[in-house]
Design a protein around this motif. Structure first.
Motif, PDB file in Angstrom:
ATOM      1  N   PRO A 128       0.798  -1.230   0.000  1.00  0.00           N
ATOM      2  CA  PRO A 128       0.000   0.000   0.000  1.00  0.00           C
ATOM      3  C   PRO A 128       0.833   1.285   0.000  1.00  0.00           C
ATOM      4  O   PRO A 128       0.375   2.311  -0.470  1.00  0.00           O
ATOM      5  N   ASP A 129       2.069   1.231   0.479  1.00  0.00           N
ATOM      6  CA  ASP A 129       2.884   2.441   0.580  1.00  0.00           C
ATOM      7  C   ASP A 129       3.847   2.626  -0.590  1.00  0.00           C
ATOM      8  O   ASP A 129       4.710   3.498  -0.538  1.00  0.00           O
ATOM      9  N   ALA A 130       3.734   1.818  -1.648  1.00  0.00           N
ATOM     10  CA  ALA A 130       4.687   1.927  -2.761  1.00  0.00           C
ATOM     11  C   ALA A 130       4.018   1.541  -4.084  1.00  0.00           C
ATOM     12  O   ALA A 130       3.000   0.861  -4.095  1.00  0.00           O
ATOM     13  N   ASP A 131       4.621   1.980  -5.187  1.00  0.00           N
ATOM     14  CA  ASP A 131       4.152   1.563  -6.503  1.00  0.00           C
ATOM     15  C   ASP A 131       4.366   0.068  -6.671  1.00  0.00           C
ATOM     16  O   ASP A 131       5.190  -0.535  -5.991  1.00  0.00           O
ATOM     17  N   THR A 132       3.641  -0.524  -7.612  1.00  0.00           N
ATOM     18  CA  THR A 132       3.778  -1.957  -7.824  1.00  0.00           C
ATOM     19  C   THR A 132       4.744  -2.294  -8.952  1.00  0.00           C
ATOM     20  O   THR A 132       5.036  -3.447  -9.161  1.00  0.00           O
ATOM     21  N   VAL A 133       5.257  -1.292  -9.680  1.00  0.00           N
ATOM     22  CA  VAL A 133       6.212  -1.545 -10.760  1.00  0.00           C
ATOM     23  C   VAL A 133       7.456  -0.697 -10.519  1.00  0.00           C
ATOM     24  O   VAL A 133       7.365   0.499 -10.284  1.00  0.00           O
ATOM     25  N   GLU A 134       8.617  -1.359 -10.577  1.00  0.00           N
ATOM     26  CA  GLU A 134       9.884  -0.640 -10.478  1.00  0.00           C
ATOM     27  C   GLU A 134      10.560  -0.739 -11.836  1.00  0.00           C
ATOM     28  O   GLU A 134      10.642  -1.814 -12.428  1.00  0.00           O
ATOM     29  N   VAL A 135      11.047   0.389 -12.346  1.00  0.00           N
ATOM     30  CA  VAL A 135      11.636   0.452 -13.679  1.00  0.00           C
ATOM     31  C   VAL A 135      13.123   0.760 -13.569  1.00  0.00           C
ATOM     32  O   VAL A 135      13.527   1.696 -12.882  1.00  0.00           O
ATOM     33  N   PHE A 136      13.924  -0.042 -14.261  1.00  0.00           N
ATOM     34  CA  PHE A 136      15.358   0.196 -14.394  1.00  0.00           C
ATOM     35  C   PHE A 136      15.577   0.590 -15.850  1.00  0.00           C
ATOM     36  O   PHE A 136      15.501  -0.246 -16.748  1.00  0.00           O
ATOM     37  N   ASP A 137      15.820   1.861 -16.093  1.00  0.00           N
ATOM     38  CA  ASP A 137      15.892   2.401 -17.448  1.00  0.00           C
ATOM     39  C   ASP A 137      17.343   2.602 -17.874  1.00  0.00           C
ATOM     40  O   ASP A 137      18.122   3.225 -17.150  1.00  0.00           O
ATOM     41  N   ASP A 138      17.690   2.087 -19.053  1.00  0.00           N
ATOM     42  CA  ASP A 138      19.055   2.216 -19.570  1.00  0.00           C
ATOM     43  C   ASP A 138      19.491   3.672 -19.655  1.00  0.00           C
ATOM     44  O   ASP A 138      20.675   3.971 -19.506  1.00  0.00           O
ATOM     45  N   ALA A 139      18.560   4.571 -19.892  1.00  0.00           N
ATOM     46  CA  ALA A 139      18.886   5.992 -20.019  1.00  0.00           C
ATOM     47  C   ALA A 139      19.425   6.567 -18.706  1.00  0.00           C
ATOM     48  O   ALA A 139      20.084   7.610 -18.716  1.00  0.00           O
ATOM     49  N   ASP A 140      19.187   5.897 -17.583  1.00  0.00           N
ATOM     50  CA  ASP A 140      19.693   6.357 -16.292  1.00  0.00           C
ATOM     51  C   ASP A 140      21.163   6.002 -16.074  1.00  0.00           C
ATOM     52  O   ASP A 140      21.787   6.485 -15.134  1.00  0.00           O
ATOM     53  N   LEU A 141      21.720   5.133 -16.922  1.00  0.00           N
ATOM     54  CA  LEU A 141      23.119   4.727 -16.796  1.00  0.00           C
ATOM     55  C   LEU A 141      24.026   5.722 -17.515  1.00  0.00           C
ATOM     56  O   LEU A 141      23.604   6.364 -18.471  1.00  0.00           O
TER      57      LEU A 141
END
Length: 78
Positions: free
Chosen positions: A11-24
């Motif tokens: 309930p206190d967090a999103d259900t999808v975590e994204v690791f995006d190549d653009a962040d590297l």
């Protein structure tokens, strides 16, 4: 490309975590990928020129599904 990890609902967090190549950093040419480890742990890796390093690990009870490139047997499978 990126990796999307669907987490078990909290309930206190999103259900999808994204690791995006653009962040590297662009100089490394790294991309995110994932591997399913023994016991059901989900390992998020960064592939840089055929070499991988661990970025994050999710316990078997923390995640539901993952989408993106797969790292298996020392190779990146797209």
């Amino acid at each position: 490309m990126s990796v999307h990890v669907e987490l078990h609902h909290r309930p206190d967090a999103d259900t999808v975590e994204v690791f995006d190549d653009a962040d590297l950093p662009t100089a490394t040419g790294g991309i995110y990928c994932y591997h399913l480890a023994a016991g059901g742990s989900l390992v998020i890796l960064v592939d840089e020129g055929g070499e991988s390093r661990v970025d994050r690990v999710f316990s078997p009870t923390a995640w539901r599904s993952a989408k993106g490139d797969v790292w298996r047997k020392g190779m990146l499978l797209s």
